[in-house]
Scaffold this motif. Structure first.
Motif, short mmCIF file in Angstrom:
data_model
loop_
_atom_site.label_atom_id
_atom_site.label_comp_id
_atom_site.label_asym_id
_atom_site.label_seq_id
_atom_site.Cartn_x
_atom_site.Cartn_y
_atom_site.Cartn_z
N VAL A 1 0.96 -0.49 -0.19
CA VAL A 1 0.05 0.34 -0.07
C VAL A 1 0.58 1.44 -0.30
O VAL A 1 2.25 1.02 0.76
CB VAL A 1 -1.46 -0.01 1.57
CG1 VAL A 1 -0.01 0.61 2.47
CG2 VAL A 1 -1.62 1.14 1.35
N PRO A 2 0.51 2.60 -0.80
CA PRO A 2 1.46 3.22 -0.43
C PRO A 2 1.04 4.23 0.83
O PRO A 2 0.16 3.84 1.64
CB PRO A 2 0.55 4.58 -1.99
CG PRO A 2 -0.37 3.58 -1.84
CD PRO A 2 -0.29 2.39 -1.36
N HIS A 3 2.16 5.30 0.74
CA HIS A 3 2.36 6.12 1.73
C HIS A 3 1.34 7.75 1.45
O HIS A 3 1.65 7.84 -0.11
CB HIS A 3 4.36 6.90 2.48
CG HIS A 3 4.29 5.20 2.67
ND1 HIS A 3 4.59 4.38 3.11
CD2 HIS A 3 5.06 5.63 4.29
CE1 HIS A 3 5.14 3.92 4.03
NE2 HIS A 3 5.42 4.39 5.25
N VAL A 4 1.22 8.00 1.92
CA VAL A 4 0.78 9.18 1.43
C VAL A 4 1.16 10.52 2.65
O VAL A 4 1.08 10.33 4.10
CB VAL A 4 -1.20 9.15 1.85
CG1 VAL A 4 -1.10 9.15 3.34
CG2 VAL A 4 -1.74 10.68 1.29
N LEU A 5 0.95 12.12 2.13
CA LEU A 5 1.24 12.95 3.33
C LEU A 5 0.66 14.08 3.08
O LEU A 5 -0.22 13.98 2.33
CB LEU A 5 2.27 13.92 2.57
CG LEU A 5 2.93 14.82 2.75
CD1 LEU A 5 4.23 14.88 1.71
CD2 LEU A 5 2.76 16.31 2.86
N VAL A 6 0.30 14.36 5.12
CA VAL A 6 -0.85 14.77 5.21
C VAL A 6 -0.29 15.63 5.74
O VAL A 6 0.92 15.67 7.02
CB VAL A 6 -2.16 13.57 5.83
CG1 VAL A 6 -2.25 13.05 4.65
CG2 VAL A 6 -1.25 12.67 6.83
N VAL A 7 -1.29 16.72 6.08
CA VAL A 7 -1.03 18.13 6.46
C VAL A 7 -2.17 18.15 7.51
O VAL A 7 -3.18 17.71 6.97
CB VAL A 7 -0.53 18.94 5.94
CG1 VAL A 7 0.87 19.01 5.30
CG2 VAL A 7 -1.70 19.46 4.59
N ASN A 8 -2.19 19.04 8.75
CA ASN A 8 -3.30 19.36 9.15
C ASN A 8 -4.04 20.34 8.05
O ASN A 8 -3.06 21.72 7.98
CB ASN A 8 -2.99 20.45 10.55
CG ASN A 8 -3.62 20.99 11.56
OD1 ASN A 8 -4.22 21.75 10.85
ND2 ASN A 8 -4.28 20.65 12.98
N PRO A 9 -5.00 20.73 7.89
CA PRO A 9 -6.07 21.69 7.37
C PRO A 9 -5.62 23.38 7.96
O PRO A 9 -5.93 23.55 7.15
CB PRO A 9 -7.55 21.27 7.98
CG PRO A 9 -7.07 19.50 8.18
CD PRO A 9 -6.47 19.16 8.53
N LYS A 10 -5.40 23.14 8.61
CA LYS A 10 -4.79 24.98 9.10
C LYS A 10 -3.84 25.33 8.26
O LYS A 10 -3.58 26.91 8.14
CB LYS A 10 -5.47 25.07 10.44
CG LYS A 10 -6.37 24.98 10.92
CD LYS A 10 -6.49 25.63 12.70
CE LYS A 10 -7.90 25.38 12.80
NZ LYS A 10 -7.60 25.51 14.75
N VAL A 11 -2.79 24.13 8.18
CA VAL A 11 -1.39 24.49 7.14
C VAL A 11 -1.89 25.35 5.33
O VAL A 11 -2.76 24.81 4.98
CB VAL A 11 -0.20 23.36 7.51
CG1 VAL A 11 0.66 23.37 6.46
CG2 VAL A 11 -0.10 23.02 8.10
N PRO A 12 -0.91 26.55 5.36
CA PRO A 12 -2.13 27.30 3.97
C PRO A 12 -0.72 26.70 3.06
O PRO A 12 -0.76 27.63 2.45
CB PRO A 12 -0.85 28.79 4.33
CG PRO A 12 -0.44 28.73 5.50
CD PRO A 12 -0.58 27.20 6.35
N ALA A 13 -1.09 25.86 3.04
CA ALA A 13 -0.32 24.79 1.21
C ALA A 13 -1.38 23.22 1.10
O ALA A 13 -2.33 22.99 1.92
CB ALA A 13 0.73 24.36 1.96
N LYS A 14 -1.90 24.61 -0.10
CA LYS A 14 -3.39 23.30 -0.19
C LYS A 14 -2.41 22.66 -1.87
O LYS A 14 -3.06 21.35 -1.58
CB LYS A 14 -4.34 23.84 -1.85
CG LYS A 14 -4.62 25.35 -1.09
CD LYS A 14 -6.16 24.51 0.46
CE LYS A 14 -6.32 25.53 0.89
NZ LYS A 14 -6.10 26.43 1.08
N THR A 15 -0.98 22.60 -1.97
CA THR A 15 -0.29 21.30 -2.66
C THR A 15 1.04 21.26 -2.44
O THR A 15 1.65 22.31 -0.82
CB THR A 15 0.29 22.22 -4.19
OG1 THR A 15 1.31 23.40 -4.36
CG2 THR A 15 -1.04 22.61 -4.86
N VAL A 16 1.95 20.02 -2.88
CA VAL A 16 3.01 19.71 -1.93
C VAL A 16 4.23 21.09 -2.54
O VAL A 16 5.01 21.35 -2.03
CB VAL A 16 3.47 18.71 -2.89
CG1 VAL A 16 5.34 18.12 -2.61
CG2 VAL A 16 2.59 16.89 -1.94
N GLN A 17 4.08 21.54 -3.09
CA GLN A 17 4.26 22.81 -3.69
C GLN A 17 4.50 23.74 -3.33
O GLN A 17 5.44 24.61 -2.90
CB GLN A 17 4.82 22.74 -4.94
CG GLN A 17 5.14 22.12 -6.29
CD GLN A 17 6.92 22.01 -5.69
OE1 GLN A 17 7.85 22.13 -5.53
NE2 GLN A 17 6.88 20.71 -6.71
#
Length: 325
Positions: free
Chosen positions: A125-141
């Motif tokens: 199964v792959p891994h996934v990069l997740v952030v808290n929704p309050k982090v002001p970043a909608k993309t990896v870049q």
């Protein structure tokens, strides 16, 4: 007359001797098989072992009993199987930590390459990069840009030093240009989730089943599937190559091994039986619900995967200067 009887008696004795091995040596297996899980009950490795074990008994004609031998981050269970009789009756569940350990721990009480024979890779199964929704970043870049703008001010959680969640995040930092994101180790990936959702840490890279319910509920935001392709479970989340990080192809896999020296006939029987179990509709449905992809490869392919993983993670440990407590 007596000569004829003697000849008959001799022939009968020779026949009995010739047949004795066939009746004296029962085919494998002729008693229960034990599957050792080096981690606690309820984790991904344990769940897969029990799912397969429940069905494997029917394929083998003998019960498959799962036992948890925990401690030392997996070392207790691995060592237990390394020392077991190589008769096909003691198996080991292997996964990423097994491949990480040789590059991380200099004094393992066994040789990870020489003391085991790999049977098959069961699932991945792959891994996934997740952030808290309050982090002001909608993309990896955007996350990378934020980390560069605020060095040392973002925090990522892991399940502990040397775990897959730790090494995955360090590989991300390295792949994205040696980012300064601070590591906060916890006791298990599950322990990270509460603080991640509470905002004490901002980022986590973990296996998809661990994070999926929280992504679906909106408590976490997924930015990247750490794989060479998107996941059917999160079709709108880009893969690692799509965001320009092809090195971040990180799959959590679970396999089965036996002590080195286990007869090839037993290894082949186990390989065929585990694969048959994986292909059962009930197994496919349950594994799919867990977000797991079935593999069921050959012993040679399983060995190649483990060897490649050992080499890969040893390089990451060395490059990033990772130490265990």
């Amino acid at each position: 007359m007596s000569i004829s009887l003697s000849r008959r008696a001799l022939l009968a004795m020779l026949g009995a001797a010739a047949l004795a091995p066939a009746y004296g040596q029962d085919p494998y297996p002729n008693k229960p098989v034990t599957i050792v899980v080096p981690f606690a009950v309820g984790g991904s490795t344990d769940l897969v072992a029990r799912l397969i074990g429940d069905q494997l008994g029917a394929a083998l004609g003998q019960p498959a009993i799962v036992t948890n031998r925990t401690g030392g981050g997996g070392v207790v269970g691995w060592s237990n199987v390394a020392r077991a009789q190589p008769d096909g009756y003691t198996l080991l569940t292997t996964e990423m930590s097994f491949a990480i350990a040789p590059g991380l721990v200099s004094n393992l009480p066994f040789d990870a390459k020489k003391d085991f024979t790999h049977i098959t890779t069961a699932v991945q199964v792959p891994h996934v990069l997740v952030v808290n929704p309050k982090v002001p970043a909608k993309t990896v870049q955007e996350l990378i840009a934020l980390a560069k703008e605020k060095p040392g001010q973002l925090f990522y959680g892991s399940g502990g030093n040397g775990t897959n969640t730790h090494l995955a995040a360090e590989l991300f930092k390295d792949s994205a240009g040696d980012l300064d994101i601070v590591h906060v180790p916890y006791k298990g990936a599950g322990a990270v989730l509460a603080d991640l959702m509470g905002g004490q840490v901002q980022m986590l890279i973990t296996s998809l089943p661990t994070a999926l319910p929280h992504i679906q509920s909106g408590k976490l935001r997924a930015l990247m599937i750490a794989s060479d392709k998107r996941s059917p479970a999160l079709p709108d989340v880009p893969s690692a190559p799509e965001v320009g990080l092809p090195r971040m192809d990180i799959k959590f896999w679970i396999g089965f091994a036996a002590p080195a020296g286990t007869p090839q006939a037993a290894i082949d029987k186990l390989n065929q039986s585990i694969i048959a179990t994986l292909r059962l509709p009930a197994s496919q449905e349950r594994l799919g619900q867990m977000g797991l992809e079935t593999i069921g490869n050959t012993p040679a392919e399983a060995t190649q995967l483990v060897d490649q993983e050992m080499s890969r993670w040893a390089d990451v440990v060395k490059q990033r200067g990772i130490k265990v407590d």
